[in-house]
Design an enzyme around this catalytic site. Sequence first.
Site, PDB file in Angstrom:
ATOM      1  CG  HIS A  31       4.609   0.330 -12.468  1.00 25.85           C
ATOM      2  ND1 HIS A  31       5.895  -0.145 -12.332  1.00 25.85           N
ATOM      3  CD2 HIS A  31       4.693   1.679 -12.364  1.00 25.85           C
ATOM      4  CE1 HIS A  31       6.727   0.879 -12.167  1.00 25.85           C
ATOM      5  NE2 HIS A  31       6.022   1.993 -12.175  1.00 25.85           N
ATOM      6  CE  LYS A  55      13.990   9.046 -14.609  1.00 24.16           C
ATOM      7  NZ  LYS A  55      12.826   8.365 -14.083  1.00 24.16           N
ATOM      8  NE  ARG A 104       5.079   5.986  -5.595  1.00 21.82           N
ATOM      9  CZ  ARG A 104       6.290   6.002  -6.096  1.00 21.82           C
ATOM     10  NH1 ARG A 104       6.982   4.887  -6.183  1.00 21.82           N
ATOM     11  NH2 ARG A 104       6.853   7.116  -6.499  1.00 21.82           N
ATOM     12  CB  SER A 142      11.153   1.060 -10.644  1.00 29.09           C
ATOM     13  OG  SER A 142       9.896   0.804 -11.203  1.00 29.09           O
TER      14      SER A 142
HETATM   15  O1  PNS Z   1       7.850   6.662 -14.469  1.00 23.55           O
HETATM   16  P1  PNS Z   1       8.355   8.081 -14.601  1.00 23.55           P
HETATM   17  O2  PNS Z   1       9.830   8.056 -14.890  1.00 23.55           O
HETATM   18  O3  PNS Z   1       8.001   8.895 -13.401  1.00 23.55           O
HETATM   19  O4  PNS Z   1       7.605   8.716 -15.875  1.00 23.55           O
HETATM   20  C1  PNS Z   1       7.871  10.042 -16.266  1.00 23.55           C
HETATM   21  C2  PNS Z   1       7.230  10.358 -17.634  1.00 23.55           C
HETATM   22  C3  PNS Z   1       7.620   9.343 -18.682  1.00 23.55           C
HETATM   23  C4  PNS Z   1       5.717  10.360 -17.489  1.00 23.55           C
HETATM   24  C5  PNS Z   1       7.702  11.784 -18.040  1.00 23.55           C
HETATM   25  O5  PNS Z   1       9.086  11.872 -17.897  1.00 23.55           O
HETATM   26  C6  PNS Z   1       7.315  12.167 -19.463  1.00 23.55           C
HETATM   27  O6  PNS Z   1       6.152  12.346 -19.770  1.00 23.55           O
HETATM   28  N1  PNS Z   1       8.319  12.301 -20.360  1.00 23.55           N
HETATM   29  C7  PNS Z   1       8.108  12.595 -21.757  1.00 23.55           C
HETATM   30  C8  PNS Z   1       8.634  13.978 -22.124  1.00 23.55           C
HETATM   31  C9  PNS Z   1       7.627  15.041 -21.783  1.00 23.55           C
HETATM   32  O7  PNS Z   1       6.517  15.064 -22.260  1.00 23.55           O
HETATM   33  N2  PNS Z   1       8.065  15.981 -20.906  1.00 23.55           N
HETATM   34  C10 PNS Z   1       7.255  17.058 -20.424  1.00 23.55           C
HETATM   35  C11 PNS Z   1       6.456  16.622 -19.201  1.00 23.55           C
HETATM   36  S1  PNS Z   1       5.534  17.969 -18.524  1.00 23.55           S
END
Ligand code: PNS
Length: 174
Positions: A31, A55, A104, A142
């Site tokens: 990150h 989660k 990645r 993570s």
């Molecule tokens: O590190 P992660 O868990 O892969 O991040 C995922 C994240 C936070 C980018 C994604 O879950 C997110 O944007 N959540 C916010 C809700 C949202 O906008 N959902 C629609 C996504 S298309």
Amino acid sequence: MHFHATCTYNPVPMGIRAVYPGSFDPVTNGHIDIIQRSAALFDEVVVAILRNTDKTPLFTVEERTVMLENAIRDLKNVSITSFAGLLVDFAERIGASVLVRGIRAISDYEYELQMALMNRRLSNKVETVFMLPAESYSYLSSRLVKEIALLGGSIHGLVPADVETKLCSKFGTK
Ligand code: PNS
């Protein structure tokens, strides 16, 4: 060699603010690598920790914020915050026009493509930019870091020192 431009380029009037969203539970060196690359590319980078999630996180948002803040201390154009609700709504609210996501391996691409296209459908004001971390972090996540720490393996060099200490004390491992 001289470069002859056929037209003149004016300075960009406004800087680009980028959002780098994620769970960061906890932040890894992968990150941090993406944050450093984004900070060199964009005028401002807002690292945004997702607050509402199905989660169950290991670290609270406050703990994750402190670990991220320690990691970006030297980067003047980076800040840490958290958000709830839709990512595109948050980005629009803070005037960010770029969503940064790290990819990645090709296996990340399918999920990231789906999310990027869905975000594009939800808002035409933000553009997703995929960035590649250093190859040495291409297998880092993570989730794996937590699993290794839980089982007593070494996570040295995969996360910042303070994160290593916090993980070991959470799991009671060395
Ligand atoms: O590190 P992660 O868990 O892969 O991040 C995922 C994240 C936070 C980018 C994604 O879950 C997110 O944007 N959540 C916010 C809700 C949202 O906008 N959902 C629609 C996504 S298309």
